[in-house]
Design an enzyme around this catalytic site. Structure first.
Site, PDB file in Angstrom:
ATOM      1  N   LYS A 148       0.290  -0.514  -0.007  1.00  0.00           N
ATOM      2  CA  LYS A 148       0.355  -0.396   0.192  1.00  0.00           C
ATOM      3  C   LYS A 148       0.639   1.315   0.116  1.00  0.00           C
ATOM      4  O   LYS A 148       1.775   1.640   0.734  1.00  0.00           O
ATOM      5  CB  LYS A 148      -0.776   0.091   1.197  1.00  0.00           C
ATOM      6  CG  LYS A 148      -0.375   0.622   2.791  1.00  0.00           C
ATOM      7  CD  LYS A 148      -1.503   0.840   3.398  1.00  0.00           C
ATOM      8  CE  LYS A 148      -1.116   1.847   4.355  1.00  0.00           C
ATOM      9  NZ  LYS A 148      -1.338   2.106   5.197  1.00  0.00           N
ATOM     10  N   GLU A 216      -5.547   4.676  17.170  1.00  0.00           N
ATOM     11  CA  GLU A 216      -4.705   4.128  17.219  1.00  0.00           C
ATOM     12  C   GLU A 216      -3.691   5.469  18.021  1.00  0.00           C
ATOM     13  O   GLU A 216      -4.474   6.344  17.816  1.00  0.00           O
ATOM     14  CB  GLU A 216      -4.016   4.349  15.383  1.00  0.00           C
ATOM     15  CG  GLU A 216      -3.428   3.491  14.993  1.00  0.00           C
ATOM     16  CD  GLU A 216      -3.054   3.792  13.723  1.00  0.00           C
ATOM     17  OE1 GLU A 216      -1.748   3.865  13.373  1.00  0.00           O
ATOM     18  OE2 GLU A 216      -3.105   4.226  12.465  1.00  0.00           O
ATOM     19  N   HIS A 240      -8.045  -0.388   4.751  1.00  0.00           N
ATOM     20  CA  HIS A 240      -8.462  -1.517   5.596  1.00  0.00           C
ATOM     21  C   HIS A 240      -9.542  -1.752   6.130  1.00  0.00           C
ATOM     22  O   HIS A 240      -9.982  -2.219   6.593  1.00  0.00           O
ATOM     23  CB  HIS A 240      -7.262  -1.095   7.152  1.00  0.00           C
ATOM     24  CG  HIS A 240      -5.735  -1.481   6.695  1.00  0.00           C
ATOM     25  ND1 HIS A 240      -5.625  -1.989   5.899  1.00  0.00           N
ATOM     26  CD2 HIS A 240      -4.917   0.352   6.729  1.00  0.00           C
ATOM     27  CE1 HIS A 240      -4.285  -1.746   5.356  1.00  0.00           C
ATOM     28  NE2 HIS A 240      -3.980  -0.596   6.133  1.00  0.00           N
ATOM     29  N   LYS A 331      -5.676   8.749  14.869  1.00  0.00           N
ATOM     30  CA  LYS A 331      -5.165   8.902  15.432  1.00  0.00           C
ATOM     31  C   LYS A 331      -4.342   9.825  17.107  1.00  0.00           C
ATOM     32  O   LYS A 331      -5.136  10.645  17.269  1.00  0.00           O
ATOM     33  CB  LYS A 331      -3.347   9.723  14.926  1.00  0.00           C
ATOM     34  CG  LYS A 331      -3.206   9.295  13.501  1.00  0.00           C
ATOM     35  CD  LYS A 331      -2.043   7.987  12.883  1.00  0.00           C
ATOM     36  CE  LYS A 331      -1.727   8.069  11.589  1.00  0.00           C
ATOM     37  NZ  LYS A 331      -1.837   6.465  11.943  1.00  0.00           N
TER      38      LYS A 331
HETATM   39  P1  NAD Z   1      11.843   2.532   2.770  1.00  0.00           P
HETATM   40  O1  NAD Z   1      12.626   4.536   2.136  1.00  0.00           O
HETATM   41  O2  NAD Z   1      12.513   3.044   4.347  1.00  0.00           O
HETATM   42  O3  NAD Z   1      12.374   1.921   1.840  1.00  0.00           O
HETATM   43  C1  NAD Z   1      12.255   1.846   0.604  1.00  0.00           C
HETATM   44  C2  NAD Z   1      13.293   0.785  -0.051  1.00  0.00           C
HETATM   45  O4  NAD Z   1      13.385   1.240  -1.967  1.00  0.00           O
HETATM   46  C3  NAD Z   1      14.774   1.088   0.594  1.00  0.00           C
HETATM   47  O5  NAD Z   1      15.230  -0.481   0.440  1.00  0.00           O
HETATM   48  C4  NAD Z   1      15.589   1.488  -0.516  1.00  0.00           C
HETATM   49  O6  NAD Z   1      16.735   1.430  -1.051  1.00  0.00           O
HETATM   50  C5  NAD Z   1      14.878   1.284  -1.868  1.00  0.00           C
HETATM   51  N1  NAD Z   1      14.519   1.992  -2.937  1.00  0.00           N
HETATM   52  C6  NAD Z   1      14.347   3.191  -2.662  1.00  0.00           C
HETATM   53  N2  NAD Z   1      14.646   3.888  -4.635  1.00  0.00           N
HETATM   54  C7  NAD Z   1      15.271   2.504  -5.470  1.00  0.00           C
HETATM   55  C8  NAD Z   1      15.449   2.314  -6.886  1.00  0.00           C
HETATM   56  N3  NAD Z   1      15.396   3.768  -7.922  1.00  0.00           N
HETATM   57  N4  NAD Z   1      15.850   1.866  -6.697  1.00  0.00           N
HETATM   58  C9  NAD Z   1      15.702   0.260  -6.141  1.00  0.00           C
HETATM   59  N5  NAD Z   1      15.360   0.283  -5.158  1.00  0.00           N
HETATM   60  C10 NAD Z   1      15.118   1.765  -4.908  1.00  0.00           C
HETATM   61  O7  NAD Z   1      10.361   2.450   2.912  1.00  0.00           O
HETATM   62  P2  NAD Z   1       9.317   1.358   3.655  1.00  0.00           P
HETATM   63  O8  NAD Z   1       8.676   2.408   5.043  1.00  0.00           O
HETATM   64  O9  NAD Z   1      10.212   0.063   3.957  1.00  0.00           O
HETATM   65  O10 NAD Z   1       8.073   1.740   2.415  1.00  0.00           O
HETATM   66  C11 NAD Z   1       8.407  -0.016   1.015  1.00  0.00           C
HETATM   67  C12 NAD Z   1       6.925   0.504   0.711  1.00  0.00           C
HETATM   68  O11 NAD Z   1       5.764  -0.586   1.643  1.00  0.00           O
HETATM   69  C13 NAD Z   1       6.294   1.551   0.124  1.00  0.00           C
HETATM   70  O12 NAD Z   1       4.920   1.540  -0.344  1.00  0.00           O
HETATM   71  C14 NAD Z   1       4.567   1.998   1.295  1.00  0.00           C
HETATM   72  O13 NAD Z   1       4.046   2.926   1.266  1.00  0.00           O
HETATM   73  C15 NAD Z   1       4.547   0.630   2.092  1.00  0.00           C
HETATM   74  N6  NAD Z   1       4.776   0.498   3.938  1.00  0.00           N
HETATM   75  C16 NAD Z   1       5.800   0.771   4.104  1.00  0.00           C
HETATM   76  C17 NAD Z   1       4.849   0.364   5.490  1.00  0.00           C
HETATM   77  C18 NAD Z   1       5.938   0.070   6.801  1.00  0.00           C
HETATM   78  O14 NAD Z   1       5.129   0.170   7.735  1.00  0.00           O
HETATM   79  N7  NAD Z   1       7.463   0.809   6.368  1.00  0.00           N
HETATM   80  C19 NAD Z   1       3.514  -0.100   5.935  1.00  0.00           C
HETATM   81  C20 NAD Z   1       2.684  -0.357   4.700  1.00  0.00           C
HETATM   82  C21 NAD Z   1       3.579   0.073   3.870  1.00  0.00           C
END
Ligand code: NAD
Length: 483
Positions: A148, A216, A240, A331
């Site tokens: 998402k 939350e 959700h 929140k």
């Molecule tokens: P983050 O910013 O912590 O990680 C992003 C990752 O993408 C990193 O590993 C980075 O190296 C990689 N990346 C960025 N640009 C890149 C590129 N050009 N080429 C290759 N790799 C690249 O983000 P996150 O929090 O881990 O979130 C990832 C996804 O999951 C997003 O779509 C976010 O909306 C979704 N999401 C995250 C959470 C959470 O709790 N963190 C919850 C639900 C959904």
């Protein structure tokens, strides 16, 4: 009783965004747990990719520290940890550019189920899908998993669907909503469709109203900039809460197959009636001492984005006409607590003396903190001295009930194993996501056009006063938000 773990076939899982927050906190720990209980085979491979230049050894160290921090079993089971780390590889790939794709292709084995998990920004979903296809990495046996948010509105969701479907078939696309991976959410289906007790009552003749709450206690600290472009409606309700509403309201599918279940969910969304702006309450938490306000946390002092929303929703079909569904999420509320409450109508004729404070029959399906189901019943107050009524809860906490039967699973663990098994039941289909946006967009446009500012609310409570009125004005009341 020993838990029943059915191993999946060997696979190659490519984790895009392998160094990111979600991968480190949820996905890799989830895979480790499945490995430790014997569900993920020893010859499965996890190929992590990210933009960072690092070799395999450095990535393994990063993963080891993530697992020791976020996977409870990693500390106790060091031999499983070491074996699991053997399954991991790292390939540097620039998702937006040309570098790394050939190396990724070489790292994969032929004739193996391939799952591409896109734990990266949604702006990279389309480009990655395209490159996987163009470089011949995507095979007919491949699956692509996207996180998402799936779009920002109907138009962007359609564009994202078009990008994915231009490179993968719908049956290969897994849109994650981790709420569907929760044990209780799936139990809602078992409860409804594996018992004969409830379904006869599951309609507007017997159900007065339904409350769906996802509360939350934290604010938007740390992700304020992202959240401010989204708000509670886009971040929580469209996905959700909508999924919870669908599973509660849907007709029994004729079979427990992915498309039969998802067909019924889409019908619910399509039956939602337009929502009047007077049936929506938006709120924004305000400053209280050190804690800070939404404006501080979002870094936008002019922000009109809602950190709370409550909506009265009517479903225009025979089963639910006359039974409103009230949705609320926010929140900085009193506690982190999510539940679905089915509140039943009063008996048509009461022969006993009026009971002060009677709330009536309800089934509470708790998603967090303790997953379980509670039934509220009215009984006679024990003892002599007249016939007085009281209310008791029949409680089924899954952690107790299932203790000896099953290994606890995080939502992500279950969903990833479903991807490997090729089971899409708990994933959103493209038309489902679009239908949910088609419902949400006019609501958002409505309050934007009216220039409405969200009502302020104090942290630690249950949201703005107006949200209480949404039910009070109809002689109902919200359940307390409790930890
Ligand atoms: P983050 O910013 O912590 O990680 C992003 C990752 O993408 C990193 O590993 C980075 O190296 C990689 N990346 C960025 N640009 C890149 C590129 N050009 N080429 C290759 N790799 C690249 O983000 P996150 O929090 O881990 O979130 C990832 C996804 O999951 C997003 O779509 C976010 O909306 C979704 N999401 C995250 C959470 C959470 O709790 N963190 C919850 C639900 C959904």
């Amino acid at each position: 009783m020993v838990s029943r773990v059915i191993p999946v076939d060997p696979f190659d899982l490519v984790l895009f965004g392998g160094t990111g927050d979600l991968a480190r906190r949820k996905i890799l720990p989830g895979l480790f747990h499945r490995f430790a209980v014997g569900q993920m085979p020893q010859d499965a491979r996890i190929i992590c990719t990210a933009r960072s230049a690092m070799d395999r050894a450095a990535f393994i160290e990063l993963t080891r520290s993530s697992l020791l921090k976020f996977a409870s079993a990693a500390k106790e089971n060091s031999s499983a940890l070491e074996s699991f780390l053997q399954t991991i590889d790292y390939v540097q790939v620039d998702a937006a550019g040309q570098d790394g794709w050939d190396a990724l292709s070489k790292a994969l084995r032929p004739d193996m189920v391939r799952a591409f998990y896109l734990s990266v920004s949604p702006s990279l979903f389309g480009p990655i899908a395209h490159k996987l296809n163009n470089h011949g990495i995507a095979t007919p046996q491949s699956r692509i998993v996207v996180e998402k948010p799936f779009g920002h509105d109907l138009e962007s969701a359609k564009a994202l669907n078009a990008d994915l479907r231009g490179n993968f078939e719908e049956h290969q696309i897994y849109r994650i909503d981790h709420y569907l991976g929760k044990e209780t959410v799936q139990n809602l289906m078992a409860l409804r469709f594996a018992n004969s007790l409830w379904e006869p009552l599951w309609n507007s003749t017997h159900v007065d109203h339904v409350q769906i709450t996802v509360a939350e206690s934290l604010g938007v600290e740390g992700r304020g900039e992202y959240y401010d472009r989204s708000g509670a409606m886009r971040d929580m309700v469209q996905n959700h809460l909508m999924q919870l509403l669908c599973l509660t309201a849907m007709e029994p599918p004729s079979r427990f197959t992915p498309d039969a279940v998802r067909d019924e969910k889409v019908k619910v969304i399509e039956a939602l009636e337009p929502v009047d702006q007077s049936d929506i309450v938006r709120g924004q938490y305000r400053a209280q001492g050190e804690e800070g306000s939404y404006h501080d946390h979002s870094g936008n002092p002019q922000s009109r984005t809602e950190s709370f929303v409550a909506i009265k929703v009517n479903i225009g079909n025979w089963r639910w006409a006359g039974t409103p569904f009230y949705l609320r999420t926010g929140k900085k509320l009193r506690a982190r607590s999510s539940e679905i409450a089915i509140v039943f109508r009063d008996p048509p004729h009461m022969i006993f003396p009026k009971m002060e404070g009677r709330r009536g029959n309800a089934m509470i399906i708790r998603l967090q903190p303790d997953e379980g189901i509670t039934l509220r019943n009215t009984i006679k107050e024990p003892g002599p001295g007249g016939f007085r009524l009281t209310e008791v809860s029949m409680d089924m906490t899954f952690a107790d009930a299932l203790d000896q039967h099953a290994e606890p699973q995080d939502a992500y663990e279950r969903l990833i194993m479903d991807v490997i098994r090729g089971d899409q039941t708990l994933f959103m289909r493209g038309d489902e996501v679009e239908a949910a946006w088609a419902w949400a967009d006019p609501l958002i446009e409505g309050w934007q056009d009216a220039g409405r500012t969200p009502a302020p609310y104090d942290p630690g409570g249950s949201g703005p006063e107006d949200a209480l009125m949404l039910l009070h004005r109809e002689g109902r009341r919200w359940r307390e938000i409790m930890a």
